[in-house]
Write a protein that holds these residues in place. Structure first.
Motif, PDB file in Angstrom:
ATOM      1  N   PRO A 232       0.812  -1.235   0.000  1.00  0.00           N
ATOM      2  CA  PRO A 232       0.000   0.000   0.000  1.00  0.00           C
ATOM      3  C   PRO A 232       0.836   1.270   0.000  1.00  0.00           C
ATOM      4  CG  PRO A 232       0.083  -0.931   2.207  1.00  0.00           C
ATOM      5  CD  PRO A 232       0.819  -1.898   1.318  1.00  0.00           C
ATOM      6  N   VAL A 233       2.155   1.172  -0.127  1.00  0.00           N
ATOM      7  CA  VAL A 233       3.028   2.327  -0.019  1.00  0.00           C
ATOM      8  C   VAL A 233       2.715   3.348  -1.119  1.00  0.00           C
ATOM      9  CG1 VAL A 233       4.865   1.356  -1.465  1.00  0.00           C
ATOM     10  CG2 VAL A 233       5.429   3.042   0.282  1.00  0.00           C
ATOM     11  N   THR A 234       2.854   4.625  -0.778  1.00  0.00           N
ATOM     12  CA  THR A 234       2.648   5.699  -1.744  1.00  0.00           C
ATOM     13  C   THR A 234       3.910   5.862  -2.592  1.00  0.00           C
ATOM     14  OG1 THR A 234       1.198   6.842  -0.195  1.00  0.00           O
ATOM     15  CG2 THR A 234       2.047   8.113  -2.041  1.00  0.00           C
ATOM     16  N   ARG A 325      -5.772  14.989   2.983  1.00  0.00           N
ATOM     17  CA  ARG A 325      -6.852  14.370   3.769  1.00  0.00           C
ATOM     18  C   ARG A 325      -7.246  13.022   3.168  1.00  0.00           C
ATOM     19  NH1 ARG A 325     -12.829  15.295   4.302  1.00  0.00           N
ATOM     20  NH2 ARG A 325     -13.323  14.714   6.466  1.00  0.00           N
ATOM     21  N   VAL A 326      -7.245  12.955   1.836  1.00  0.00           N
ATOM     22  CA  VAL A 326      -7.565  11.680   1.182  1.00  0.00           C
ATOM     23  C   VAL A 326      -6.507  10.644   1.517  1.00  0.00           C
ATOM     24  CG1 VAL A 326      -7.890  10.516  -1.042  1.00  0.00           C
ATOM     25  CG2 VAL A 326      -8.782  12.823  -0.701  1.00  0.00           C
ATOM     26  N   LEU A 327      -5.249  11.035   1.436  1.00  0.00           N
ATOM     27  CA  LEU A 327      -4.156  10.104   1.693  1.00  0.00           C
ATOM     28  C   LEU A 327      -4.158   9.623   3.144  1.00  0.00           C
ATOM     29  CD1 LEU A 327      -1.331  11.944  -0.276  1.00  0.00           C
ATOM     30  CD2 LEU A 327      -2.373   9.757  -0.872  1.00  0.00           C
ATOM     31  N   LEU A 368       2.473  17.322   2.903  1.00  0.00           N
ATOM     32  CA  LEU A 368       2.077  16.529   1.743  1.00  0.00           C
ATOM     33  C   LEU A 368       3.306  15.937   1.055  1.00  0.00           C
ATOM     34  CD1 LEU A 368      -0.078  15.476  -0.190  1.00  0.00           C
ATOM     35  CD2 LEU A 368       0.066  17.658  -1.431  1.00  0.00           C
ATOM     36  N   PHE A 369       4.381  16.702   1.018  1.00  0.00           N
ATOM     37  CA  PHE A 369       5.622  16.196   0.433  1.00  0.00           C
ATOM     38  C   PHE A 369       6.057  14.928   1.147  1.00  0.00           C
ATOM     39  CE2 PHE A 369      10.255  15.940   0.857  1.00  0.00           C
ATOM     40  CZ  PHE A 369      10.610  15.729  -0.464  1.00  0.00           C
ATOM     41  N   TYR A 370       6.065  14.970   2.476  1.00  0.00           N
ATOM     42  CA  TYR A 370       6.460  13.784   3.236  1.00  0.00           C
ATOM     43  C   TYR A 370       5.522  12.611   2.944  1.00  0.00           C
ATOM     44  CZ  TYR A 370       9.898  16.247   6.112  1.00  0.00           C
ATOM     45  OH  TYR A 370      10.983  16.937   6.561  1.00  0.00           O
ATOM     46  N   ARG A 371       4.235  12.899   2.783  1.00  0.00           N
ATOM     47  CA  ARG A 371       3.251  11.842   2.565  1.00  0.00           C
ATOM     48  C   ARG A 371       3.411  11.199   1.178  1.00  0.00           C
ATOM     49  NH1 ARG A 371       0.783   8.082   3.035  1.00  0.00           N
ATOM     50  NH2 ARG A 371      -1.153   7.613   4.130  1.00  0.00           N
TER      51      ARG A 371
END
Length: 552
Positions: A232-234, A325-327, A368-371
């Motif tokens: 599931p990794v981004t 928020r979605v992530l 968001l960058f980190y995510r």
């Protein structure tokens, strides 16, 4: 009787220019124009020589590709065994001498000529009486490429000189047939080789999950993609424009457990900002003028599957917040809605920009960058994919020929020229160049000058692409030693990599340092870059940003 080259044939018999000669020439010309193969045309011509002129057992001898000996390639009136025996070096017999000297020869009486070998046809096979042997060179320009020869009865009303005239004419015809056939064989052989290489490439494409290319850089990117496909990794795909980010995201989807569910893609830079939110999140009925019904967005439509967001760096700050928020929560709210809609979607993102630089400039959210940057995969530019230009070029040529109904081939040196080019627009540019080359090729052959002409037209575009390449080339790659991240100021992030050429932002106070390096190296930018521990591209990028491109 003796052997006579043309210079010593002194017969004063009148040359027969009758109907038979004209018929033979006309029919030979017709055969050349209508025959699908050289064998049909040449054998038909030799048959005409025998039946209408009495020039029997005609044969065309050409050098063998295997041993260089003269061998009978085409004949009429010879048995298979006789054809096999007809092998001569350039020093042997009358035929060999004609090939060596390029002069025609006449043997008035084969029984009286010491140099006549009777190798192909035994004397017992020939008719009784005096038999002559005529041989003329087959010329391509000043080069002798073969020999045309035949027997005839010596005591005939028809003059030998008349036969020599016809043989010379027919030898010219045959030379043209051979030349045309050689060109066709070269082109066909070239095409066969290309098709074989393309076939191998397509087979390898199956092993590469649909990606054409055998370079180590591509295989490394594919290996990273397949390793995390079923997790599931981004994943964040980085690289220059035109490197195939959407195709790699599809491979990621197809190798995951979500492969039977939807795969949707959206280019964040291609949709007007005011419409992008509705496109991503959907909207409720009445949310805005024209919203006559509830419409799900791309995130909802990709539920259970994968959503690919290209050019993620172009999202505005508000949409970045909603995407975060979605992530984090796997929920969305439609435009004009008040309730959360749960979703199960894997989001894969891509950018040709340097998101770390965007964070430092305050145009991209640090959280968001980190995510997104959990597992970055760098897609190599075409110039770093050794050997892949040739494979891709042939694939695009085949596709363009099919699309435009053409039969176009690469001329000599074209592939080598394309391999030496930098391809700032990457795969997309390569495909575009080949399509244009197919359209402008006049004789079905793409030449180096055709390619050069197209690349010159693109030179202006390429200058604008270089700066973008320079920024992207500094983006940390997953295959390189891992970089740590430190906060320099609130909201600013800079990488500290183990590389000998770390990423550095362009500062105005660098101007003096850059100019000093140029002065020390006599204006050599590559050496100046090395002096400062930069790549040449990084150095040029800084000169451009600081408007020092005209510096000595």
């Amino acid at each position: 009787m003796d052997t006579q080259p043309i210079s010593s044939v002194t017969t004063n018999a009148p040359i027969d220019t009758g109907a038979a000669d004209l018929t033979v020439v006309q029919e030979a010309a017709r055969l050349i124009g209508q025959s699908a193969t050289p064998g049909v045309a040449i054998t038909g011509t030799l048959r005409l020589m025998s039946q209408m002129l009495g020039l029997n057992r005609g044969r065309v001898l050409l050098p063998s590709d295997e041993d260089g000996l003269l061998a009978i390639r085409y004949s009429y009136g010879l048995t298979d065994q006789e054809r096999k025996r007809g092998l001569y070096s350039f020093e042997e017999g009358v035929t060999g001498k004609v090939m060596k000297t390029g002069q025609q020869a006449v043997v008035q009486d084969v029984d009286q000529e010491p140099g006549f070998l009777f190798r192909t046809v035994d004397r017992a096979t020939l008719p009784e009486g005096i038999v002559s042997y005529l041989a003329v060179p087959i010329m391509e320009g000043n080069l002798t490429v073969g020999v045309l020869a035949a027997h005839r009865l010596r005591m005939r009303p028809r003059a030998i000189n008349a036969d020599l005239v016809i043989l010379r004419i027919l030898a010219t015809f045959i030379a043209q047939i051979i030349k045309i056939n050689t060109l066709i064989e070269e082109r066909t052989s070239h095409l066969r080789e290309e098709n074989q290489e393309l076939k191998v490439a397509l087979e390898q494409q199956q092993n590469n999950h649909g990606i054409l290319g055998e370079s180590a850089a591509v295989k490394d990117a594919l290996l990273q993609i397949t390793r995390v496909a079923d997790t599931p990794v981004t994943v964040l795909l980085t690289g220059e424009s035109g490197t195939g980010k959407e195709r790699f995201s599809q491979i990621l989807h197809l190798n995951s457990k979500r492969c039977d569910q939807p795969f949707l893609a959206i280019n964040c830079a291609a949709i007007p900002e005011q419409l992008l939110e509705s496109e991503l999140f959907g909207h409720e009925k009445g949310a805005f003028t024209g919203a006559t019904a509830t419409k799900p967005g791309k995130i909802e439509l990709a539920n259970g599957g994968t959503l690919f967001l290209d050019e993620i760096g172009d999202l505005n700050m508000e949409l970045q917040s909603k995407l975060l928020r979605v992530l984090e929560g796997q929920v969305i709210q439609r435009v004009g809605g008040t309730r959360d809609v749960p979703v199960d979607v894997r989001i894969v993102t891509a950018t040709h920009k340097n998101l770390q630089e965007a964070v430092n400039q305050g145009t991209f959210r640090l959280d968001l960058f980190y995510r997104l940057n959990v597992f970055p995969v760098h897609l190599p530019p075409l110039r770093e994919r050794d050997g892949d230009v040739r494979i891709l070029a042939r694939h695009f040529l085949l596709s363009a020929n099919r699309e435009y109904g053409r039969y176009t081939l690469f001329g000599r040196g074209v592939l080598e020229r394309m391999e030496s080019y930098n391809w700032p627009g990457n795969i997309r540019q390569l495909e575009n160049v080949i399509k244009r080359a197919v359209l402008i090729a006049l004789d079905g052959n793409i030449s180096v000058s055709d390619i050069e002409s197209i690349l010159r037209q693109e030179s202006v575009i390429n200058k604008h692409l270089e700066a973008g390449q320079a920024a992207v080339s500094n983006y940390p790659r997953a295959a390189e030693p891992a970089a740590t991240t430190r906060i320099t100021e609130p909201g600013l992030v800079a990488p500290v990599a183990a590389s000998s050429r770390p990423y550095r932002w362009v500062r105005e106070d660098e101007e003096e340092q850059l100019l000093n390096a140029l002065q020390q190296t006599g204006g050599n930018k590559t050496r100046a870059a090395a002096l400062l521990g930069m790549s040449a591209r990084q150095f040029r990028y800084r000169l451009d940003k600081l408007e020092l491109t005209n510096a000595p």
